[in-house]
Design a protein around this motif. Structure first.
Motif, PDB file in Angstrom:
ATOM      1  N   ILE A   1      49.054  38.358  41.179  1.00 21.02           N
ATOM      2  CA  ILE A   1      50.029  38.727  42.177  1.00 21.02           C
ATOM      3  C   ILE A   1      51.134  37.386  42.012  1.00 21.02           C
ATOM      4  O   ILE A   1      50.573  36.516  41.623  1.00 21.02           O
ATOM      5  N   ASP A   2      52.187  37.640  42.280  1.00 24.66           N
ATOM      6  CA  ASP A   2      53.498  36.662  42.375  1.00 24.66           C
ATOM      7  C   ASP A   2      53.550  36.112  43.440  1.00 24.66           C
ATOM      8  O   ASP A   2      54.049  36.534  44.481  1.00 24.66           O
ATOM      9  N   LEU A   3      52.648  34.948  44.029  1.00 23.73           N
ATOM     10  CA  LEU A   3      52.727  34.194  45.241  1.00 23.73           C
ATOM     11  C   LEU A   3      53.955  33.907  45.636  1.00 23.73           C
ATOM     12  O   LEU A   3      54.375  33.875  46.712  1.00 23.73           O
TER      13      LEU A   3
ATOM     14  N   LEU B   1      50.569  33.790  51.685  1.00 20.04           N
ATOM     15  CA  LEU B   1      49.424  34.109  50.903  1.00 20.04           C
ATOM     16  C   LEU B   1      48.839  33.274  50.021  1.00 20.04           C
ATOM     17  O   LEU B   1      49.724  32.531  49.171  1.00 20.04           O
ATOM     18  N   VAL B   2      47.717  33.318  49.767  1.00 19.41           N
ATOM     19  CA  VAL B   2      47.216  32.281  48.698  1.00 19.41           C
ATOM     20  C   VAL B   2      45.966  33.336  47.707  1.00 19.41           C
ATOM     21  O   VAL B   2      45.796  34.348  48.443  1.00 19.41           O
TER      22      VAL B   2
ATOM     23  N   GLY C   1      39.588  28.343  41.452  1.00 17.70           N
ATOM     24  CA  GLY C   1      39.923  27.637  42.448  1.00 17.70           C
ATOM     25  C   GLY C   1      41.129  28.389  43.157  1.00 17.70           C
ATOM     26  O   GLY C   1      41.571  29.204  42.928  1.00 17.70           O
ATOM     27  N   ARG C   2      41.559  27.913  44.515  1.00 20.73           N
ATOM     28  CA  ARG C   2      42.656  28.394  45.214  1.00 20.73           C
ATOM     29  C   ARG C   2      44.138  27.800  44.627  1.00 20.73           C
ATOM     30  O   ARG C   2      44.285  26.730  44.399  1.00 20.73           O
TER      31      ARG C   2
ATOM     32  N   LEU D   1      43.859  38.323  43.154  1.00 23.03           N
ATOM     33  CA  LEU D   1      43.130  38.620  44.221  1.00 23.03           C
ATOM     34  C   LEU D   1      42.059  39.685  44.032  1.00 23.03           C
ATOM     35  O   LEU D   1      42.494  40.798  43.087  1.00 23.03           O
ATOM     36  N   ARG D   2      40.879  39.601  44.215  1.00 22.60           N
ATOM     37  CA  ARG D   2      39.848  40.269  44.109  1.00 22.60           C
ATOM     38  C   ARG D   2      39.507  41.220  45.149  1.00 22.60           C
ATOM     39  O   ARG D   2      39.972  40.739  46.261  1.00 22.60           O
TER      40      ARG D   2
END
Length: 275
Positions: free
Chosen positions: A36-38, A54-55, A62-63, A71-72
């Motif tokens: 995803i494009d954060l 959103l993260v 890592g985050r 995103l899983r």
């Protein structure tokens, strides 16, 4: 063809049995991920006045808070478990589900643009079961109804205007609502709620299911029948229902790619919405 209660269940396709039993179930569903494009998502959230960011996960695990992230499904499950504690976490979990669904190359059900799960300001004063930010409280209260998926779906989408649940959640179709309910349900030891997707419905129809011909004909009661069929197949294959649901989606796309020229409008699952 077997039955669940008084309703017929199509015979489990051999291809479904073989595929499901060949998968590593501990990893297959949990690791299903999308990119995803954060920056885009968080810009849209800010523009609409939605107070969250959103993260996602980075390539090294890592985050990450900007750029591209992953995103899983396991991230959605973790968000669903947190959502059982507060309305605020429920909003975060729902937007994570929306981002995952919108970014998935084989799934549909999110309209173009950013969904807004708040009631319009002009409508909020008429309802007591709405948060100060405009979110229907049923978004969180639905966790108490997960043992009755049809009722949970009905409350989430339609609300209960004459009871304590108040209004349903706006901008919420069956694919997103079911993904959210499935994420909430992962806090339980047995998972019986699975997502529903136009492609999955198409695979069931192809296998002989006659109760619903497309996603557009789905109702909360028919959603329960869908869950019954998926669970019956999962029991026969001795796998998790979530694995069967994944096969339904994969099978539709595999079948269509084998018979449909690239670019044809027939590649869209029956009842799906444009992305």
């Amino acid at each position: 063809m077997t039955t669940t209660g008084s309703r017929p269940v199509p015979a489990l396709p051999a291809a479904c049995l073989d595929w499901c039993r060949a998968q590593p179930p501990a990893l297959l569903v949990a690791d299903e991920y999308v990119e995803i494009d954060l920056d885009l998502w968080n810009l849209r959230l800010a523009e609409r006045g939605v107070d969250l960011r959103l993260v996602a996960g980075g390539p090294d695990g890592g985050r990450v808070e900007s750029g591209s992230g992953f995103l899983r499904r396991s991230d959605l499950w973790a968000a669903g478990r947190r959502a059982r504690g507060s309305l605020e976490e429920s909003v975060v979990a729902l937007y994570m589900c929306a981002a995952w669904l919108a970014g998935h190359p084989q799934r549909s059900g999110i309209r173009r643009g950013l969904p807004d799960f708040r009631l319009p300001e002009w409508d909020r004063a008429a309802w007591r079961s709405v948060s100060s930010h405009g979110y229907p409280l049923v978004l969180h209260e639905v966790v108490d109804w997960l043992d009755a998926p049809a009722e949970a779906m009905n409350l989430l989408r339609n609300g209960a205007p004459h009871g304590s649940a108040g209004r349903g959640v706006p901008d919420l179709g069956y694919p997103l609502a079911s993904l959210y309910l499935a994420s909430l349900g992962m806090a339980w030891s047995e998972q019986t709620i699975v997502p529903v997707d136009p492609a999955g419905i198409g695979s069931l129809v192809h296998a002989g299911w006659t109760e619903v011909e497309s996603l557009g004909r789905l109702t909360p009661r028919r959603y329960q029948r869908y869950l019954d069929v998926v669970s019956a197949w999962a029991d026969e294959a001795a796998v998790d229902p979530l694995v069967v649901e994944m096969w339904l989606v994969h099978h539709w796309h595999d079948r269509r790619s084998a018979v449909t020229p690239s670019g044809s409008s027939a590649e869209s699952p029956p009842g799906s919405r444009p992305r």
